[in-house]
Design a protein around this motif. Structure first.
Motif, PDB file in Angstrom:
ATOM      1  N   TYR A 146      53.754 118.684-100.429  1.00 43.12           N
ATOM      2  CA  TYR A 146      54.001 117.653 -99.424  1.00 43.12           C
ATOM      3  C   TYR A 146      53.730 118.144 -97.999  1.00 43.12           C
ATOM      4  CZ  TYR A 146      56.287 114.295 -96.428  1.00 43.12           C
ATOM      5  OH  TYR A 146      56.530 113.389 -95.435  1.00 43.12           O
ATOM      6  N   HIS A 147      54.304 119.288 -97.624  1.00 47.32           N
ATOM      7  CA  HIS A 147      54.181 119.751 -96.237  1.00 47.32           C
ATOM      8  C   HIS A 147      52.744 120.110 -95.886  1.00 47.32           C
ATOM      9  CE1 HIS A 147      58.434 119.503 -95.465  1.00 47.32           C
ATOM     10  NE2 HIS A 147      58.681 120.192 -96.558  1.00 47.32           N
ATOM     11  N   GLN A 148      52.012 120.720 -96.812  1.00 48.44           N
ATOM     12  CA  GLN A 148      50.614 121.045 -96.553  1.00 48.44           C
ATOM     13  C   GLN A 148      49.787 119.765 -96.422  1.00 48.44           C
ATOM     14  OE1 GLN A 148      49.191 124.256 -96.083  1.00 48.44           O
ATOM     15  NE2 GLN A 148      47.604 122.922 -95.248  1.00 48.44           N
ATOM     16  N   LEU A 149      50.061 118.804 -97.291  1.00 45.55           N
ATOM     17  CA  LEU A 149      49.326 117.532 -97.228  1.00 45.55           C
ATOM     18  C   LEU A 149      49.616 116.794 -95.925  1.00 45.55           C
ATOM     19  CD1 LEU A 149      49.657 116.257-100.899  1.00 45.55           C
ATOM     20  CD2 LEU A 149      47.587 117.074 -99.754  1.00 45.55           C
ATOM     21  N   GLU A 150      50.858 116.858 -95.467  1.00 41.30           N
ATOM     22  CA  GLU A 150      51.187 116.207 -94.198  1.00 41.30           C
ATOM     23  C   GLU A 150      50.420 116.853 -93.046  1.00 41.30           C
ATOM     24  OE1 GLU A 150      54.870 114.960 -91.271  1.00 41.30           O
ATOM     25  OE2 GLU A 150      55.319 116.151 -93.043  1.00 41.30           O
ATOM     26  N   PHE A 151      50.370 118.178 -93.030  1.00 44.50           N
ATOM     27  CA  PHE A 151      49.631 118.878 -91.974  1.00 44.50           C
ATOM     28  C   PHE A 151      48.140 118.544 -92.051  1.00 44.50           C
ATOM     29  CE2 PHE A 151      47.199 122.545 -90.446  1.00 44.50           C
ATOM     30  CZ  PHE A 151      47.637 122.582 -89.131  1.00 44.50           C
ATOM     31  N   ASP A 152      47.569 118.609 -93.258  1.00 44.47           N
ATOM     32  CA  ASP A 152      46.144 118.314 -93.419  1.00 44.47           C
ATOM     33  C   ASP A 152      45.830 116.865 -93.049  1.00 44.47           C
ATOM     34  OD1 ASP A 152      45.873 120.920 -94.234  1.00 44.47           O
ATOM     35  OD2 ASP A 152      45.448 120.445 -96.335  1.00 44.47           O
ATOM     36  N   MET A 153      46.746 115.952 -93.354  1.00 42.25           N
ATOM     37  CA  MET A 153      46.547 114.556 -92.995  1.00 42.25           C
ATOM     38  C   MET A 153      46.529 114.401 -91.475  1.00 42.25           C
ATOM     39  SD  MET A 153      48.480 111.540 -92.020  1.00 42.25           S
ATOM     40  CE  MET A 153      50.062 112.279 -92.191  1.00 42.25           C
ATOM     41  N   ARG A 154      47.345 115.172 -90.787  1.00 39.12           N
ATOM     42  CA  ARG A 154      47.344 115.127 -89.322  1.00 39.12           C
ATOM     43  C   ARG A 154      46.024 115.667 -88.766  1.00 39.12           C
ATOM     44  NH1 ARG A 154      52.288 114.227 -86.974  1.00 39.12           N
ATOM     45  NH2 ARG A 154      54.014 113.994 -88.429  1.00 39.12           N
ATOM     46  N   LEU A 155      45.489 116.714 -89.394  1.00 41.17           N
ATOM     47  CA  LEU A 155      44.161 117.206 -89.011  1.00 41.17           C
ATOM     48  C   LEU A 155      43.111 116.121 -89.235  1.00 41.17           C
ATOM     49  CD1 LEU A 155      44.136 120.827 -90.519  1.00 41.17           C
ATOM     50  CD2 LEU A 155      44.287 120.199 -88.095  1.00 41.17           C
TER      51      LEU A 155
END
Length: 166
Positions: A146-155
């Protein structure tokens, strides 16, 4: 050097790494390599089924969903990628409640991983209303990355915004 608006609150070292990828023009290639696949969830009906499958798997005892749809009024610039609303009404002698999940339309054409992350986030609000420790534990239970996907989605949001300006 345009600031990365969706990375506010992240450590400066991480933001600097992301800024370097953007400045070198490599963010698009990185995104396409890491998230090469879209998804087939293109209609509100398909989204309702997609969300329902997650709800059935992880939140069987949560309240039923009355509506799930893509919403073009959800806008990342305003800070909303999805919403979960709960409305209770008295009809006659009964209490009726509706739970709605609305997902920003831009995720219709994005990577499936980001759609899944938003769906997990909104479903977690069925159990936990606030963004607290229990909320994020539930998100990580449904989606371990979840946290990695949230960061990547922000990128990805920053990358999309820059691509639209060019």
């Amino acid at each position: 050097m345009t600031p990365l608006r969706y990375l506010n609150g992240y450590p400066p070292a991480i933001v600097a790494q992301a800024q370097t990828l953007f400045d070198q023009g490599k963010m698009g290639l990185w995104m396409e390599k890491r998230y090469p696949h879209g998804h087939g969830v293109q209609t509100d009906k398909a989204l309702y089924q997609y969300v329902g499958d997650f709800k059935q798997r992880y939140l069987k005892n949560a309240p039923a969903l009355s509506k799930v749809l893509f919403d073009n009024r959800q806008n990342p610039v305003k800070g909303t990628l999805g919403t979960n609303t709960f409305v209770s009404r008295v009809q006659g002698g009964k209490l009726k409640s509706n739970n709605e999940i609305r997902i920003a339309t831009l995720f219709r054409n994005g990577p499936e991983d980001f759609l899944r992350m938003i769906v997990v986030h909104e479903l977690a609000h069925l159990k936990e209303k606030d963004h607290n420790k229990a909320f994020y534990q539930l998100c990580c239970h449904m989606e371990p990355d979840y946290h990695q996907l949230e960061f990547d989605m922000r990128l990805w949001l920053n990358w999309r915004e820059r691509a639209e300006k060019e």
